[in-house]
Each structure stands twice: as C-alpha cells, then as structure tokens.
Design a protein around this motif. Structure first.
Motif, PDB file in Angstrom:
ATOM      1  N   ARG A 115       2.307   3.059  -6.762  1.00 12.96           N
ATOM      2  CA  ARG A 115       2.855   3.803  -7.885  1.00 12.96           C
ATOM      3  C   ARG A 115       3.869   2.908  -8.574  1.00 12.96           C
ATOM      4  O   ARG A 115       4.860   2.503  -7.955  1.00 12.96           O
ATOM      5  CB  ARG A 115       3.533   5.107  -7.422  1.00 12.96           C
ATOM      6  CG  ARG A 115       2.613   6.076  -6.697  1.00 12.96           C
ATOM      7  CD  ARG A 115       1.520   6.608  -7.621  1.00 12.96           C
ATOM      8  NE  ARG A 115       0.675   7.593  -6.961  1.00 12.96           N
ATOM      9  CZ  ARG A 115      -0.440   7.296  -6.309  1.00 12.96           C
ATOM     10  NH1 ARG A 115      -0.830   6.033  -6.199  1.00 12.96           N
ATOM     11  NH2 ARG A 115      -1.158   8.252  -5.759  1.00 12.96           N
ATOM     12  N   LYS A 160      -1.597   3.906  -9.488  1.00 11.06           N
ATOM     13  CA  LYS A 160      -1.208   4.621 -10.700  1.00 11.06           C
ATOM     14  C   LYS A 160      -0.081   3.848 -11.358  1.00 11.06           C
ATOM     15  O   LYS A 160       1.020   3.752 -10.816  1.00 11.06           O
ATOM     16  CB  LYS A 160      -0.760   6.042 -10.367  1.00 11.06           C
ATOM     17  CG  LYS A 160      -1.897   6.937  -9.874  1.00 11.06           C
ATOM     18  CD  LYS A 160      -1.445   8.372  -9.702  1.00 11.06           C
ATOM     19  CE  LYS A 160      -2.608   9.260  -9.255  1.00 11.06           C
ATOM     20  NZ  LYS A 160      -2.204  10.683  -9.102  1.00 11.06           N
ATOM     21  N   ALA A 209      -3.169   2.531  -3.890  1.00  9.64           N
ATOM     22  CA  ALA A 209      -2.322   3.723  -4.034  1.00  9.64           C
ATOM     23  C   ALA A 209      -0.903   3.382  -4.449  1.00  9.64           C
ATOM     24  O   ALA A 209       0.022   4.178  -4.264  1.00  9.64           O
ATOM     25  CB  ALA A 209      -2.314   4.543  -2.741  1.00  9.64           C
ATOM     26  N   TYR A 234       0.845  -1.204   0.000  1.00  8.89           N
ATOM     27  CA  TYR A 234       0.000   0.000   0.000  1.00  8.89           C
ATOM     28  C   TYR A 234       0.882   1.256   0.000  1.00  8.89           C
ATOM     29  O   TYR A 234       1.761   1.431   0.847  1.00  8.89           O
ATOM     30  CB  TYR A 234      -0.904   0.014   1.226  1.00  8.89           C
ATOM     31  CG  TYR A 234      -1.894   1.166   1.189  1.00  8.89           C
ATOM     32  CD1 TYR A 234      -3.125   1.015   0.567  1.00  8.89           C
ATOM     33  CD2 TYR A 234      -1.579   2.411   1.727  1.00  8.89           C
ATOM     34  CE1 TYR A 234      -4.026   2.062   0.506  1.00  8.89           C
ATOM     35  CE2 TYR A 234      -2.466   3.466   1.669  1.00  8.89           C
ATOM     36  CZ  TYR A 234      -3.688   3.289   1.058  1.00  8.89           C
ATOM     37  OH  TYR A 234      -4.570   4.334   0.986  1.00  8.89           O
ATOM     38  N   GLY A 235       0.625   2.128  -0.973  1.00 11.17           N
ATOM     39  CA  GLY A 235       1.356   3.383  -1.047  1.00 11.17           C
ATOM     40  C   GLY A 235       2.799   3.255  -1.467  1.00 11.17           C
ATOM     41  O   GLY A 235       3.536   4.245  -1.449  1.00 11.17           O
ATOM     42  N   GLY A 265      -7.018   3.111  -6.505  1.00  9.94           N
ATOM     43  CA  GLY A 265      -6.203   4.317  -6.469  1.00  9.94           C
ATOM     44  C   GLY A 265      -4.791   4.132  -6.969  1.00  9.94           C
ATOM     45  O   GLY A 265      -3.982   5.063  -6.891  1.00  9.94           O
TER      46      GLY A 265
END
Length: 495
Positions: free
Chosen positions: A132, A154, A130, A109-110, A152
C-alpha cells in the motif's frame, strides 16, 4: 534506538533522517552514473558507502523524529547489505534509495509506505505484493536481475518504470519479471523505454489513467511477453514503437480511448502475436507498424475505430464477432477484402457483414455492395455442386443482384438476338386481317418488357422452336427487368 557498530555511512544517515535531508554517498555526485559510482559495481563499495538492511528497518519503523521537521530516508549511492525486511510494516516516511546496490531483494509484502523511490538502483528483485503506497512507486532506470512482485498492490499515485531493465538477456525466468496482476494504480503506469527479458503480467490490473509502453522492448520468445487479460485502463494504452518477441495478450481488456501500437513490431512466429479478443477498445492503431509475425485474434472485440493498413495484417487473422464502427484509412473494398480470406476457420458471414456496415457508415455504398458480392462468392465455395452452378449463373447475370445494371446488358443482348431471329423468321399473325404491321424490334420488346405493350406480342404467334424462344424471352425479361427496377429503387432511396 541504539546503533550497534555503525558504519560511517550509517552515522550520516542517522543524523539526516529526522531532518528529512538527503545523503549522497557517491564519489562524484555531479557526474553521470559511471565508473566506480555505477550501482552494478556496488559490491565493491566499502564501509563508507555501506548500510545494513537491519539498520534501515529500525530507522524506518522506529527512527527519531524532530518536531517541526518531516523525517524521511533520502540516500543516494549506498551499498545495502542483507535483506531489507519491511513485511506488514507501516512506514510513515518517504523512502528514497536512489542509485543504490542491493545485495538481496527487499521484502515489502503487505507493507504500507508513503512513497517508495528506488530509481537507478541495481537489485536482485523486489517483493512487494499487497503493498500500500500513499504516493508513487518509482523504479525508473532500475536494473533487476530477479522478479518484481507487485501483485495486488494498491498505489494511490503512479508507477514509474521508465528505462528500467528486468531480467537477464538469454535467460528464461521461472516466473514473470514484472507482476502487476490485480494491482490498483491510482494514476498512470509510466514505463516508456522499459526492457523486459521475460513476461510482464498485468492480469486484472486497474489503472486509473494510462499505461505508457512507448519504445519498450518485451522479449519472451515462444512465451507470452505481455499478459494483460481483463486489464482496465482509465484512458489509453500507448505502445508506440513497441518491440515484442512473444505474445501480447489483451483478452478482455477495457481501454476506452486508444490502444496505440503505431510503428510497433510484434513477432511470435507460429503462434498468436496479438490477442485482444472480447476486449472493449475505443481505437486500435497499428499505423506504420511492421507486418505482424504471427496470428492476430480479435474475436468478439468491440472497437469504435480500427486503423490498420492492409500490409500490416498477418496471414492468419481471427475476426469472427469483431465489431467496429469506422475503418481507417479509407481504402477501396478490393484492398480490404483479402483480409477476410485469412480467417483460419474458413468462410464466416459476420466479417463480411461488418465490413459492409463500416463502408455504409461512411457513405460508401458502392464499396458496401462490393463486399456483399464478395461474401456471396465466398459462400458459393462451400455449397454443393448444383448450388455452385446456380450461383455462377446468378453472378454472371446480375452479380447476385448487386450489379443490377449488368441486367441491362443482358436485356440488350436478348433484344438484339430476338430482333434478328424474328426478322429472319417472322411469326404468323393470329388474325391476318386485323394484325398490325410486324416489327421484329418492338415484338421482342413486347416479349422482354412486362409493363410495356406495343401491340405486337398478342397479334403474332411463333411456332415450334421460335415459340420456345418467345417463352424464354418473356421469363428472362421478367427477371432482368425486375432486377433493374430494384437497383434503381435502391439508388433513389440512398439519395
């Protein structure tokens, strides 16, 4: 970084990481995934194939690098124990863990990664909301027993999920098995052959290229199988041979080219099988698809081309506000009109007007008039009894004005009737000394045709019932002659 009690596999990975070299821990690397090399049996693999999650975390976040070489984690056929926790971490190296067995769902996550490849692995899930990714995310042919959370995320590259299996057959998951809501994918979502036992969610996702679900199986009976409201796709959504049990929800989707459901089978008995209301779609194809089981909702959708054979439509279709420019295959209006009877809300004028417009677009004015006539007949059922009676008279006489040549038949019938009656009951002359010879045929023509004067009608004056007959012929002649003239004018204008 010091390695505490490394396994033999960890030593090999440690040495290969700074060089960017791959480590294959399978017993038979050159053979297909079967036998003891099947990741589904990874729980039985020993220390020679075991990597600890904490070891991988330290390696990815602070592993050794060598000048002039590109470091990277490239492992095939490992058993990964513990939870690989990379939350909010930045991994500057590609991560490739193919044909691996994960005891716990990785948590990214993230996190930020260069590329993440988990192809052919078996996992209890993946948490990567989230995320990336500067490259691609591959879960090709992976088997997930738990949810894949990518909401979320990307991704600069593509998401590859072809051949992946999500969820467990016969088990209703507590949450969607694939969560891509509000994700941004730079190129494609490539998932032909995907098998999902539960909901696939793409609400608000933005895909720069295409979404490919050819040959996919989405199984969520009684629930939403594909939830993709307000999905924005750069080119196409291909779903040829798609098999769905449950609802496909594409409400508000933006698909500028094709939504291709050719050969698909959509089934959600008792509910909505396909919803694309308020969507903006270039072309919707259901060519050679199986008859849809469940409602289809296309309210307020905007399409350039609609290719749906009549036999594919279900018994209930919501069409109010649907706009399309071309309807294919081109069929006679009589084969398209039954669809408009399947509107659950009863008579609505817009679907008829839209169908007539589509026929006029391709130059088939006769079919357009047939649709307009069917519209008035359908509307007639909603009127009070006296209005229905008047409608039946208009229909019988001139087909509500869309069958003007029918008026010529009525004129001929009235001409024959008047000629016979006045031949048997000659009206007296107003001025016998000046009256021309009486001709019942031309006398009747004088009554029926308002713009022609043979000199018969002003010279003779019938009496009693025959006078009323003459009045009736004059009135009907005006109506029918005007109808014929209007029909000829429309025909000339079209030419």
């Amino acid at each position: 970084m010091e390695i505490a009690d490394p396994t033999p596999a960890e030593r090999r990975v440690w040495d290969a990481f700074p060089l960017g070299e791959g480590v294959d821990l399978r017993e038979r690397p050159d053979s297909p995934q079967d036998g003891d090399d099947d990741p589904a049996r990874g729980a039985d693999w020993g220390p020679e194939r075991t990597l600890r999650a904490e070891f991988l975390r330290e390696l990815l976040l602070a592993g050794p690098v060598r000048e002039g070489r590109t470091a990277g984690l490239k492992v095939t056929g490992a058993r990964i124990t513990g939870r690989l926790d990379l939350r909010y971490g930045t991994v500057g190296h590609p991560v490739r863990l193919r044909s691996c067995h994960f005891e716990q769902a990785p948590d990214l996550y993230g996190a930020r990664v260069g590329a993440l490849v988990l192809s052919d692995s078996v996992l209890p899930g993946l948490t990567a909301g989230a995320l990336r990714a500067d490259g691609v995310l591959r879960i090709t042919c992976c088997r997930f027993t738990g949810p894949v959370r990518l909401q979320g995320a990307k991704l600069a590259g593509a998401l590859f999920a072809n051949g992946a299996t999500l969820g467990t057959p016969g088990v209703a998951p507590a949450e969607p098995v694939l969560q891509l809501n509000h994700a941004e994918v730079g190129t494609d979502v490539w998932a032909p052959g995907l098998v999902a036992h539960g909901r696939v969610q793409l609400n608000g996702a933005v895909v720069g290229g295409q979404v490919n679900l050819n040959d996919a199986v989405l199984d969520a009976p009684g629930d939403t199988a594909l939830h993709a409201e307000v999905l924005a796709v750069g080119t196409d959504l291909h779903a040829m041979r798609l098999r769905v049990r449950g609802r496909v929800n594409l409400g508000g989707a933006r698909i500028p080219r094709q939504l291709n459901l050719a050969h698909a089978r959509l089934a959600n008995p008792g509910g909505v099988a396909l919803r694309a209301s308020s969507g903006v779609i270039g072309e919707l194809w259901l060519r050679e698809a199986a008859p849809v089981e469940g409602d289809v909702n296309l309210r307020r959708a905007q399409l350039d081309l609609l290719h749906v054979p009549p036999e594919v439509w279900p018994d209930r279709v919501h069409l109010d506000g649907l706009a399309y420019r071309v309807l294919t295959p081109h069929l006679p209006a009589e084969q398209r009109l039954p669809l408009l009877e399947r509107e659950p809300d009863g008579y609505l004028p817009h679907p008829y007007e839209q169908l007539a417009t589509a026929y006029r677009t391709v130059g088939d004015d006769a079919a357009a008039r047939t649709v307009q006539l069917a519209k008035l007949r359908r509307r007639r059922r909603t009127l009070p009894p006296y209005a229905r009676l008047w409608g039946h008279l208009q229909d019988a006489a001139v087909g509500y004005g869309f069958r003007p040549m029918r008026a010529a038949g009525w004129l001929l019938l009235l001409l024959c009737t008047g000629t016979l009656v006045f031949a048997l009951h000659r009206p007296p002359a107003l001025k016998p000394s000046e009256a021309p010879g009486f001709n019942p045929l031309f006398y009747t023509l004088d009554l029926l045709l308002p713009v022609i004067d043979f000199g018969q009608e002003p010279a003779f004056a019938p009496r009693g019932a025959y006078q009323w007959l003459s009045y009736l012929l004059i009135a009907l002649g005006w109506v029918l002659a005007t109808t014929i003239a209007a029909g000829i004018t429309r025909s000339l204008n079209r030419q």
